[in-house]
Design an enzyme around this catalytic site. Sequence first.
Site, PDB file in Angstrom:
ATOM      1  N   ASN A 209       0.845  -1.199   0.000  1.00  0.00           N
ATOM      2  CA  ASN A 209       0.000   0.000   0.000  1.00  0.00           C
ATOM      3  C   ASN A 209       0.879   1.247   0.000  1.00  0.00           C
ATOM      4  O   ASN A 209       2.096   1.149  -0.010  1.00  0.00           O
ATOM      5  CB  ASN A 209      -0.948  -0.021   1.209  1.00  0.00           C
ATOM      6  CG  ASN A 209      -0.170  -0.103   2.514  1.00  0.00           C
ATOM      7  OD1 ASN A 209       0.578   0.795   2.850  1.00  0.00           O
ATOM      8  ND2 ASN A 209      -0.331  -1.206   3.236  1.00  0.00           N
ATOM      9  N   ASP A 278      -4.419  -6.052   5.231  1.00  0.00           N
ATOM     10  CA  ASP A 278      -5.468  -6.851   5.862  1.00  0.00           C
ATOM     11  C   ASP A 278      -5.442  -8.295   5.353  1.00  0.00           C
ATOM     12  O   ASP A 278      -5.848  -9.202   6.062  1.00  0.00           O
ATOM     13  CB  ASP A 278      -6.840  -6.230   5.581  1.00  0.00           C
ATOM     14  CG  ASP A 278      -7.020  -4.914   6.338  1.00  0.00           C
ATOM     15  OD1 ASP A 278      -6.504  -4.830   7.478  1.00  0.00           O
ATOM     16  OD2 ASP A 278      -7.640  -3.983   5.807  1.00  0.00           O
ATOM     17  N   LYS A 288       8.416 -17.675 -10.279  1.00  0.00           N
ATOM     18  CA  LYS A 288       7.666 -16.573 -10.896  1.00  0.00           C
ATOM     19  C   LYS A 288       6.454 -17.135 -11.653  1.00  0.00           C
ATOM     20  O   LYS A 288       6.603 -18.070 -12.448  1.00  0.00           O
ATOM     21  CB  LYS A 288       8.596 -15.835 -11.867  1.00  0.00           C
ATOM     22  CG  LYS A 288       7.966 -14.614 -12.448  1.00  0.00           C
ATOM     23  CD  LYS A 288       8.909 -13.886 -13.389  1.00  0.00           C
ATOM     24  CE  LYS A 288       8.125 -12.863 -14.174  1.00  0.00           C
ATOM     25  NZ  LYS A 288       8.699 -12.593 -15.476  1.00  0.00           N
ATOM     26  N   PHE A 322      -4.282   3.979  14.449  1.00  0.00           N
ATOM     27  CA  PHE A 322      -4.432   4.963  13.376  1.00  0.00           C
ATOM     28  C   PHE A 322      -5.502   4.450  12.433  1.00  0.00           C
ATOM     29  O   PHE A 322      -5.668   3.242  12.274  1.00  0.00           O
ATOM     30  CB  PHE A 322      -3.124   5.129  12.589  1.00  0.00           C
ATOM     31  CG  PHE A 322      -2.204   6.145  13.195  1.00  0.00           C
ATOM     32  CD1 PHE A 322      -1.531   5.856  14.366  1.00  0.00           C
ATOM     33  CD2 PHE A 322      -2.027   7.385  12.598  1.00  0.00           C
ATOM     34  CE1 PHE A 322      -0.684   6.793  14.945  1.00  0.00           C
ATOM     35  CE2 PHE A 322      -1.180   8.322  13.170  1.00  0.00           C
ATOM     36  CZ  PHE A 322      -0.515   8.026  14.343  1.00  0.00           C
ATOM     37  N   LYS A 336     -13.931   1.578  15.423  1.00  0.00           N
ATOM     38  CA  LYS A 336     -12.616   0.927  15.577  1.00  0.00           C
ATOM     39  C   LYS A 336     -12.094   1.046  17.009  1.00  0.00           C
ATOM     40  O   LYS A 336     -11.483   0.118  17.521  1.00  0.00           O
ATOM     41  CB  LYS A 336     -11.594   1.522  14.598  1.00  0.00           C
ATOM     42  CG  LYS A 336     -11.773   0.965  13.200  1.00  0.00           C
ATOM     43  CD  LYS A 336     -10.846   1.568  12.173  1.00  0.00           C
ATOM     44  CE  LYS A 336     -11.400   1.236  10.785  1.00  0.00           C
ATOM     45  NZ  LYS A 336     -10.668   1.891   9.714  1.00  0.00           N
ATOM     46  N   LYS A 340     -11.389  -2.488  18.841  1.00  0.00           N
ATOM     47  CA  LYS A 340      -9.995  -2.878  19.131  1.00  0.00           C
ATOM     48  C   LYS A 340      -9.588  -2.542  20.560  1.00  0.00           C
ATOM     49  O   LYS A 340      -8.433  -2.735  20.922  1.00  0.00           O
ATOM     50  CB  LYS A 340      -9.054  -2.233  18.107  1.00  0.00           C
ATOM     51  CG  LYS A 340      -9.407  -2.610  16.664  1.00  0.00           C
ATOM     52  CD  LYS A 340      -8.315  -2.292  15.672  1.00  0.00           C
ATOM     53  CE  LYS A 340      -8.814  -2.569  14.254  1.00  0.00           C
ATOM     54  NZ  LYS A 340      -7.739  -2.737  13.288  1.00  0.00           N
TER      55      LYS A 340
HETATM   56  N1  CTP Z   1      -4.016  -2.882  12.107  1.00  0.00           N
HETATM   57  C1  CTP Z   1      -3.394  -3.967  12.651  1.00  0.00           C
HETATM   58  N2  CTP Z   1      -3.416  -5.184  12.007  1.00  0.00           N
HETATM   59  C2  CTP Z   1      -4.078  -5.320  10.850  1.00  0.00           C
HETATM   60  C3  CTP Z   1      -4.724  -4.200  10.280  1.00  0.00           C
HETATM   61  C4  CTP Z   1      -4.651  -2.989  10.938  1.00  0.00           C
HETATM   62  O1  CTP Z   1      -2.800  -3.853  13.718  1.00  0.00           O
HETATM   63  N3  CTP Z   1      -4.093  -6.489  10.256  1.00  0.00           N
HETATM   64  C5  CTP Z   1      -3.977  -1.585  12.822  1.00  0.00           C
HETATM   65  C6  CTP Z   1      -3.338  -0.475  12.062  1.00  0.00           C
HETATM   66  O2  CTP Z   1      -1.958  -0.373  12.363  1.00  0.00           O
HETATM   67  C7  CTP Z   1      -4.082   0.742  12.539  1.00  0.00           C
HETATM   68  C8  CTP Z   1      -5.475   0.215  12.775  1.00  0.00           C
HETATM   69  O3  CTP Z   1      -5.321  -1.174  13.026  1.00  0.00           O
HETATM   70  O4  CTP Z   1      -3.594   1.237  13.769  1.00  0.00           O
HETATM   71  C9  CTP Z   1      -6.326   0.405  11.562  1.00  0.00           C
HETATM   72  O5  CTP Z   1      -7.505  -0.251  11.746  1.00  0.00           O
HETATM   73  P1  CTP Z   1      -8.192  -1.051  10.566  1.00  0.00           P
HETATM   74  O6  CTP Z   1      -9.490  -1.521  11.079  1.00  0.00           O
HETATM   75  O7  CTP Z   1      -7.318  -2.067  10.017  1.00  0.00           O
HETATM   76  O8  CTP Z   1      -8.311   0.051   9.542  1.00  0.00           O
HETATM   77  P2  CTP Z   1      -8.484  -0.243   8.092  1.00  0.00           P
HETATM   78  O9  CTP Z   1      -7.500  -1.237   7.562  1.00  0.00           O
HETATM   79  O10 CTP Z   1      -8.514   1.081   7.490  1.00  0.00           O
HETATM   80  O11 CTP Z   1      -9.891  -1.004   8.215  1.00  0.00           O
HETATM   81  P3  CTP Z   1     -10.955  -1.030   7.149  1.00  0.00           P
HETATM   82  O12 CTP Z   1     -10.187  -1.462   5.952  1.00  0.00           O
HETATM   83  O13 CTP Z   1     -11.909  -2.031   7.645  1.00  0.00           O
HETATM   84  O14 CTP Z   1     -11.449   0.365   7.128  1.00  0.00           O
END
Ligand code: CTP
Length: 397
Positions: A209, A278, A288, A322, A336, A340
């Site tokens: 990303n 995610d 490859k 974040f 969130k 969390k």
């Molecule tokens: N985070 C994490 N582990 C993951 C995904 C995210 O620890 N696998 C943490 C990120 O570091 C950040 C927060 O969770 O602090 C973000 O929350 P998240 O729900 O993952 O946000 P998005 O990915 O933006 O979720 P969504 O795609 O559902 O909006």
Amino acid sequence: MLAGKNITVGVTGGIAVFKVAQLVSSLTATGAAVRVMMTKSAREFVTPLTFQTLSGRQVYTDLFERPAGGSVQHIDLASGSDLIILAPATANIIGKIAGGIADDLISTVVMAASCPVIICPAMNVNMYNNRIVQRNLAILGDQGYHFVEPGLGRLACGTEGRGRLAELELIMDKIEAIFANEGDLQGRSVMVTAGPTVEPVDPVRYLTNRSSGKMGYAVADAAARRGARVVLISGPVELRPPAGVEVVPVQTAAEMHAAVLDNFSAVDVVIMSAAVADYRPRNTAAQKIKKHGETMTIELEKNPDILAELGRIKKQQLLIGFAAETEDLERNAQKKVAAKNLEMLVANDVTLPGAGFGTDTNIAKLIFPDGRIVSLPKMDKLALAHRILDEVLVLLK
Ligand code: CTP
């Protein structure tokens, strides 16, 4: 906060010199000891008398001038500065510093200095966008120089674009951020995660990303400056590790998960600014992948949600998350915080100009479990890092 600090301002030749007169006046008013150095080109725009009057001190213009007592002026200026600001910084001075050239007073002082240096570029938009100038800025960024990016708008040459010296407020924010709250996190341990994760598809391809890591590195830098022991779990980024920070480099979310859990029991605070993928490819091909057919499907499986797991197992630790949102920011962010089990979430709308990926500024809202929301103005990422740590300090107490 700035009273008694030795701040040296290097003024190079650009029309924005007149705005730097205001900067020097504001800095002097804080009680800082402000010394001004000017290049020959800067003196084409304004005479030293302007800065001498505003700073109440002699203005330095000549590398070979010998002060009374026989000391070496550029070494005295370098070692006697707590901070150097270059404003306006032309493409020329930026190129000289990036190229290791020291052929006048300012470039020589910067080379001899070990204090933080803030560069405030100001130039024509085409010069600013020039690839060599951008490469030089990137080199300096990697070497730990600080920047206040130029603003957008009408330029003195009559064109529109990015190149105007940043607003003085942003420059002052940056200066204050550098000196903020020295030592108030002494005795505390902070774990910061930063950057993206990369999830391999095969030996030459991966999913990732746009996270640059700048926000997390700013938090780690600020926490270390404030006296905390800092461990920074970092995905792959193009940034120089902040001084005094233990860096654990990782690639995948699984590696970040393991590194975070390894360090979790020993820290007081976790600031999870990494953009963790995610999902990851279910299978990573050993060779490859060759192309076949018109479409291709990669099956993904979920990565562990590291922060949610910490939320389930935490003891004394404060958890700060974040969230990068593109719609419905407050509602999504509040969900969130609850899901969390966080003490605070820093949410930003990455669609706003001046917020989000790759920029040096951010526009954030701090969201708390009791429903409290603090909306912050656009600020430099280091200033935001300190603002977040100010809240951490309150939460720790
Ligand atoms: N985070 C994490 N582990 C993951 C995904 C995210 O620890 N696998 C943490 C990120 O570091 C950040 C927060 O969770 O602090 C973000 O929350 P998240 O729900 O993952 O946000 P998005 O990915 O933006 O979720 P969504 O795609 O559902 O909006």
